[in-house]
Structure formats: C-alpha cells, structure tokens
Design an enzyme around this catalytic site. Structure first.
Site, mmCIF file in Angstrom:
data_model
loop_
_atom_site.group_PDB
_atom_site.id
_atom_site.type_symbol
_atom_site.label_atom_id
_atom_site.label_comp_id
_atom_site.label_asym_id
_atom_site.label_seq_id
_atom_site.Cartn_x
_atom_site.Cartn_y
_atom_site.Cartn_z
ATOM 1 N N GLY A 96 0.822 -1.199 0.000
ATOM 2 C CA GLY A 96 0.000 0.000 0.000
ATOM 3 C C GLY A 96 0.857 1.250 0.000
ATOM 4 O O GLY A 96 2.038 1.206 0.363
ATOM 5 N N GLN B 95 3.168 9.917 1.112
ATOM 6 C CA GLN B 95 4.442 9.176 1.109
ATOM 7 C C GLN B 95 5.280 9.479 -0.132
ATOM 8 O O GLN B 95 6.462 9.140 -0.173
ATOM 9 C CB GLN B 95 4.188 7.668 1.191
ATOM 10 C CG GLN B 95 3.683 7.222 2.551
ATOM 11 C CD GLN B 95 3.522 5.719 2.588
ATOM 12 O OE1 GLN B 95 2.535 5.176 2.132
ATOM 13 N NE2 GLN B 95 4.527 5.033 3.117
ATOM 14 N N LEU C 123 6.614 1.444 4.220
ATOM 15 C CA LEU C 123 7.686 1.822 3.287
ATOM 16 C C LEU C 123 8.403 3.100 3.726
ATOM 17 O O LEU C 123 9.549 3.328 3.344
ATOM 18 C CB LEU C 123 7.125 2.005 1.873
ATOM 19 C CG LEU C 123 6.574 0.741 1.206
ATOM 20 C CD1 LEU C 123 5.910 1.087 -0.117
ATOM 21 C CD2 LEU C 123 7.671 -0.291 0.999
ATOM 22 N N GLU D 165 -3.270 2.837 5.612
ATOM 23 C CA GLU D 165 -3.186 3.913 4.603
ATOM 24 C C GLU D 165 -4.061 5.106 4.979
ATOM 25 O O GLU D 165 -3.664 6.253 4.748
ATOM 26 C CB GLU D 165 -3.575 3.385 3.213
ATOM 27 C CG GLU D 165 -2.694 2.255 2.673
ATOM 28 C CD GLU D 165 -1.205 2.492 2.820
ATOM 29 O OE1 GLU D 165 -0.743 3.649 2.732
ATOM 30 O OE2 GLU D 165 -0.474 1.511 3.054
ATOM 31 N N HIS E 141 -2.218 7.138 7.346
ATOM 32 C CA HIS E 141 -1.241 7.985 6.636
ATOM 33 C C HIS E 141 -1.879 9.295 6.187
ATOM 34 O O HIS E 141 -1.303 10.378 6.361
ATOM 35 C CB HIS E 141 -0.720 7.279 5.378
ATOM 36 C CG HIS E 141 0.524 6.463 5.587
ATOM 37 N ND1 HIS E 141 1.693 6.991 6.078
ATOM 38 C CD2 HIS E 141 0.779 5.159 5.344
ATOM 39 C CE1 HIS E 141 2.617 6.037 6.133
ATOM 40 N NE2 HIS E 141 2.090 4.914 5.703
HETATM 41 NI NI NI Z 1 2.881 3.009 5.464
#
Ligand code: NI
Length: 169
Positions: free
Chosen positions: A46, A51, A94, A136, A139
C-alpha cells in the site's frame, strides 16, 4: 508512469493531514499511476499520496501477493465508516524501512470513498486488506503505525532510529 521517491520517517509531510481531492482529473490519474508503480517497485502492499510528498487524500493498495483474490484498490477521499473486532499482526511501512512491529487493529473494516474516476465505492474487508486500509487511511491523517505503539515500544523505536541515523551519518 514513473516511480517516485518514497518519503521516509521523520519527514514532516508524513505528519500532516492530507487535503480532500475535489477533481478526479488527468493530473490526479497521473499521480495514481505513479503511486501504483512506486508501490509495486518498492515492493509494498500500500501507499498513500503523502508518502510521495503529495498532500492529497489518495491511497493505493494491493495485497494480492498474500491474498490472491484481492484486487488492486485505488481510493480517493477514503473514510472509515465501520470498525469491528480486534486482531494483532505484524506491520511495517515503506516510510519506516527495516522496522516492523506487532500492532492491534480492528479485524473488519468498512471504508467509503471514490474511485479514480470520482465514482463512489464502498469496501468491506477483513484480514490483511482491513489492516492495509486502516494503515493507509492513518497515513492520510498524518498518523504513522509507530504512533500506535505503546509508550515503551515507542521509546525503544526512537532510540534505535536515532542510533541508526547516527551510524548512517
Ligand atoms: Ni505506510
């Protein structure tokens, strides 16, 4: 399509609430294509727009590597409308490389949002997909998975991170 750079902890943009999308135009679709390519290249399950440094409520998810039946999901302006149950599982991000931790999340989730063309969608999920959706959407609200750890774990994480950063110079 192009692979974009993934912003890493502790960059500030990861802490900011992203802005709602008002137009599902070609620029947005280009961003979505780049996000999909960036997610697959990483590889990850994801990715949220902040990001890659874009403050917009857009997320892409693909958990098919671990759950074959699950399709690629693109969500614009997603919102959690229902959470159910509780389950612990290992989680990573990530933007926080080389770190995973076991985290408690809701077991089932219902999410509403738009697809890449601005059409309303509703997704009910459990298992890894439910976890990815919560991760997500966090985020997009400026929340990282490490923020959801207990106080002691968080202290260890910060110390370890500071030390590794020093070693990397
Ligand atoms: Ni993440």
């Amino acid at each position: 399509m192009s692979v974009r750079e993934i912003i890493k902890y502790p960059e500030k943009v990861l802490r900011e609430k992203t802005l709602r999308v008002t137009d599902c135009d070609s620029k947005l679709n280009k961003l979505i294509d780049d996000m999909i390519e960036t997610m697959y290249a990483a590889p990850g399950v994801g990715l949220a727009a902040n990001q890659v440094g874009v403050s917009k409520q857009v997320a892409v998810i693909d958990v098919s590597a671990r759950d074959e039946k699950s399709p690629l999901i693109v969500l614009v302006n997603p919102e959690i409308v229902h959470l159910e149950g509780e389950v612990e599982a290992e989680e990573g991000c990530l933007s926080v490389p080389d770190y995973t931790t076991v985290l408690k999340r809701a077991m089932k989730v219902c999410v509403k949002g738009l697809d890449r063309n601005g059409k309303p969608v509703e997704i009910e999920a459990e298992g890894l997909l439910a976890r990815a959706l919560q991760h997500e959407i966090d985020h997009l609200n400026g929340i990282l998975f490490v923020d959801r750890m207990g106080r002691i774990k968080k202290e260890f994480f910060k110390k370890r991170y500071a030390r590794e950063k020093m070693l990397r110079g």
